[in-house]
Write a protein that holds these residues in place. Structure first.
Motif, PDB file in Angstrom:
ATOM      1  N   SER A 269      17.317  26.798 -11.699  1.00  0.00           N
ATOM      2  CA  SER A 269      17.726  27.031 -13.081  1.00  0.00           C
ATOM      3  C   SER A 269      19.252  27.076 -13.195  1.00  0.00           C
ATOM      4  N   ASP A 306      12.353  25.684 -12.515  1.00  0.00           N
ATOM      5  CA  ASP A 306      13.094  26.489 -13.486  1.00  0.00           C
ATOM      6  C   ASP A 306      12.011  27.221 -14.267  1.00  0.00           C
ATOM      7  N   THR A 326      13.932  30.380 -16.294  1.00  0.00           N
ATOM      8  CA  THR A 326      13.297  30.654 -15.004  1.00  0.00           C
ATOM      9  C   THR A 326      11.917  31.268 -15.204  1.00  0.00           C
TER      10      THR A 326
END
Length: 436
Positions: A269, A306, A326
């Motif tokens: 991320s 992510d 995330t």
């Protein structure tokens, strides 16, 4: 310090050629190595020496034809000033490396960190004959186990043995019959048969009446034990029977393939900046080398995530960076799917290593990640938190996992803030597995 001292000093430094393994892991160029060949830099030291110009170049102050006057332009650089094509030289100096395979790397890391991980066999690949430790009731005479035969015969002799002289004395008591002698023997726990007493009876006819009663006989005649008789007369007439025979056969040993699959999970991320990614690579890469060296067959799965997760190649794993949020559970859901379909627990050792900065979407750790870690059978689950600047306010994933699963025995959480922490993190992970 003279020239000879300088030379000795340079030689001393040059002998310590290979870079320290811990230093290499923490600061070295890991990208210069492959999955099956680890290149550890060698410190190259050149010994000092005098260099002389050839005599035909002219002496001091001697010019050559065409030498420009002072202040005259010398023109553009000519070939030879750079490389052969006239361009400036681009290649750096020569570098040397000490090459080791993953097995040697694992051995040295074991010695360096005091580890003792013993790989576990999983899939049976063949059955081989081991030592002759199995016993059966039939077999060729050459495999007859005489020790077993003797032990069984001796055990029977000790169970059936009795003091024959003592029983014969009882048979001389006045007025008794063979049956009465037999019953008396049973009361005394003397394991004699009625048939034996009948066979001996007539031979003692002349001695009958020596004792007036069994009590008188017992008071005057000493009864010996089996051990006393063996010590006195030796071991004779051990009764062997066919059912005592045992034949040695080789034990069938299952030879198992030591398979391992390592699932490496990385947060890609927007918060995972370059320093954090580097710390992940410095931790995961030596772990991959180590487990490759320990197991017969090692395979690796790389998952980036992510808010969503996807499977990637190793070459892309450490460099990917997205701009999304995330959700760590997405990676564990994909890991569970891959392991169930491709790497059954009955055949594969499993390691699930995840790394990130501990930032996760709200409640995802407690509601999703922790239950998934409990559902995925593995030798070891590890989470490596990489936070070079210290913990962020919302970076709580590692703490929540440690609090919930830290006592389960196959879960370890470790923290890496600087390259110096990498070795400790690797030790934490591998020593937890060694303890198991």
């Amino acid at each position: 310090m003279g020239l000879r001292d300088d030379l000795d000093r340079f030689r001393e430094v040059g002998e310590q050629r290979r870079e320290d393994l811990k230093e290499f892991i923490s600061y070295g160029d890991l990208g210069g190595s492959g999955p099956n060949s680890i290149n550890v830099p060698i410190k190259v030291v050149d010994l000092p020496e005098f260099a002389y110009d050839p005599r035909d170049k002219g002496g001091v102050g001697q010019g050559q034809g065409g030498t420009p006057d002072v202040g005259q332009p010398v023109g553009q650089p000519q070939p030879g000033d750079g490389d052969e094509d006239g361009d400036p030289g681009e290649e750096g100096g020569d570098h040397e490396y000490y090459q080791m395979d993953p097995e040697e790397f694992a051995q040295e890391l074991d010695e360096e960190l005091g580890l003792d991980l013993e790989p576990k066999g999983k899939e049976v690949i063949e059955e081989v004959e081991g030592d002759f430790t199995e016993l059966t009731r039939a077999g060729p005479n050459s495999t007859l186990d005489f020790e077993q035969l003797f032990k069984r015969g001796l055990k029977r002799k000790l169970a059936m043995d009795f003091d024959e002289d003592y029983v014969r004395e009882a048979m001389t008591v006045a007025g008794v019959t063979p049956r009465e002698v037999f019953e008396w023997c049973r009361e005394q726990n003397i394991l004699v048969s009625q048939a034996w007493i009948d066979d001996e009876w007539d031979a003692l006819e002349a001695e009958r009446g020596r004792w007036d009663s069994f009590d008188e006989m017992e008071a005057n005649v000493e009864r010996t034990t089996t051990i006393q008789r063996i010590r006195r007369d030796g071991l004779r007439n051990v009764p062997f029977r066919r059912e005592d025979e045992r034949y040695r056969h080789p034990e069938v040993v299952e030879k198992k393939q030591k398979n391992v699959v390592v699932v490496n999970i990385r947060d890609v991320s927007g918060s995972m900046r370059e320093k954090k990614r580097e710390l992940v690579e410095r931790t995961f890469t030596p772990l991959d080398w180590y487990l490759t060296g320990k197991y017969d067959n090692a395979e690796f799965v790389y998952i980036a995530h992510d808010a969503e997760a996807w499977r990637v190649d190793r070459d892309d794993f450490f460099g990917i960076r997205s701009g999304g949020g995330t959700k760590i559970s997405s990676a564990y859901e994909l890991a569970k799917e891959v392991l169930e379909e491709e790497y059954p627990w009955s055949e594969w050792n499993r390691y699930v290593f995840a790394a990130g900065d501990s930032e996760n979407s709200s409640n995802d750790t407690t509601e999703n990640v922790i239950p998934l870690m409990e559902e995925i059978p593995a030798n070891l689950h590890a989470y490596v938190e990489t936070q070079p600047g210290g913990n962020a306010i919302n970076a709580t994933h590692a703490e929540e996992v440690e609090r919930a699963l830290g006592d389960t025995g196959n879960v370890v959480v470790t923290y890496v803030s600087t390259p110096e922490d990498v070795i400790d993190a690797i030790y934490d992970v591998l020593s937890t597995e060694a303890d198991e």
